[in-house]
Design an enzyme around this catalytic site. Sequence first.
Site, PDB file in Angstrom:
ATOM      1  N   SER A   1     -11.137   3.969  -7.776  1.00  0.00           N
ATOM      2  CA  SER A   1      -9.643   4.339  -7.517  1.00  0.00           C
ATOM      3  C   SER A   1      -9.203   2.576  -7.459  1.00  0.00           C
ATOM      4  O   SER A   1      -9.830   1.463  -8.433  1.00  0.00           O
ATOM      5  CB  SER A   1      -9.022   4.548  -6.752  1.00  0.00           C
ATOM      6  OG  SER A   1      -8.227   4.893  -6.332  1.00  0.00           O
TER       7      SER A   1
ATOM      8  N   HIS B   1      -6.557  12.971  -9.736  1.00  0.00           N
ATOM      9  CA  HIS B   1      -7.398  11.194  -9.143  1.00  0.00           C
ATOM     10  C   HIS B   1      -8.660  11.460  -8.321  1.00  0.00           C
ATOM     11  O   HIS B   1      -9.682  10.435  -8.153  1.00  0.00           O
ATOM     12  CB  HIS B   1      -6.449  10.776  -8.969  1.00  0.00           C
ATOM     13  CG  HIS B   1      -6.131   8.994  -9.025  1.00  0.00           C
ATOM     14  ND1 HIS B   1      -6.842   8.056  -9.738  1.00  0.00           N
ATOM     15  CD2 HIS B   1      -6.317   8.728  -7.297  1.00  0.00           C
ATOM     16  CE1 HIS B   1      -7.020   6.633  -8.896  1.00  0.00           C
ATOM     17  NE2 HIS B   1      -6.780   7.113  -7.297  1.00  0.00           N
TER      18      HIS B   1
END
Length: 403
Positions: A169, A371
């Site tokens: 990320s 995610h």
Amino acid sequence: MLWRALVVVLVAASVSAFPRSGHITSSDVINQIISEGYPAELHQVTTADGYILGVHRIPYGKDGPSEGRRPVVFVMHGLMGASSNFIFLGKENGIAYNLADAGYDVWMGNARGNVFSRQHVSLNPDDNQQKNEFFDYSWEEISVIDVPAMVDYALAVSGEQTLHYVGHSQGGTSFLVLNSMKPEYNEKFVSAHLLAGVGYMDNFPNSELKIAAQMTTVLYTMARTMGLVEIRSLDDIPGNFVRRSGHSRTDYCFGDIVYKEYCNMLGLNKIMGDTDLEGLGVGGASLKQFAHYGQNIRDRTFRRWDHGIISNLLVYGERNPPAYDLGRITVPVTMHYTVSDELLDEQDVLAMARDLHSAEARKVARENFSHIDFIQAADVKELVTNYVIYKLNRVERMLAGME
Ligand SMILES: *[C@@H]1O[C@H](CO)[C@@H](O)[C@H](O)[C@H]1NC(C)=O
């Protein structure tokens, strides 16, 4: 999630002091790694601007140090994350352990201001005045000051000339920002794996957040006025960074009774749960990191901090902040992504892969992979990590002239 969470925190902060609990310390991480049967080291790296960063190292795997050299892999966490994210899954499936067992010397960084790097040579983050200066940074500073400081340190201590990079990320953002702003760092990385690495925001998938991002400037200004410059991890209590059996949802609404009431009323647990942050939010971050992403989501771009037109002219010599130029990145990059990502769209990943010199976009072979699954799903090993190790080994064999 981010801005809605901020609104919640703003209201809560106005009612009671921000909750403080017993914090995770670096020794908790070291002890956890050792209890899994691995060697662990804590290093401290001081940046040019005085932040003291905690870096965790697993120098070799559970079978002991192998013969010959062990190439370095530097692993970098995401927003609100920490080095502990990479041991969260335990020795079977945690990527840090898997890499160490595959023969790599694993270094796990911590960005300034997170729970393991909340220290400075002269600024006190708990002082009401000094905290404003301490937390006045975005992920650009993390990318161009912290990451290179930790990378250079790992190279110096290990005696290696080059290393591999793995970033989740915002850890991916850091890689892109570093190598575009300081292209000389391209020489130091032999390969990189970005796990849902966030960059381009042209097609940001979460529509609620997209609307909230329109309010970035006013929210950020308001929060600063109230002295809210840090988003403390709400669950930085020892034990919470390790996957526990029966662990379903972290309770963000703990602390004193007034805070608890407000927190429940405003549904903070639901916001954090709905948006996949649970289990990730162990690190803490500066509010400015959130605001910088907010600007980029609002402006559908990937560029430097927006100071406002007048200040932009002074700082950058242009009305708008300059975009990060991914064309300056020459390191071979694999961009791992998933179609169920709330925070990163496939089109943006493919566009980044096109703009990089040498990139492969690799879709995770499970449609509902999220995610945060890159650090918390038990099948991340078979879906992602095994491929990462396969590629690292291949690069290493090529470098050794065996292929
Ligand atoms: C993801 O989808 C698979 C089927 O493809 C299903 O078995 C699994 O339970 C789902 N996992 C999650 C976390 O939703």
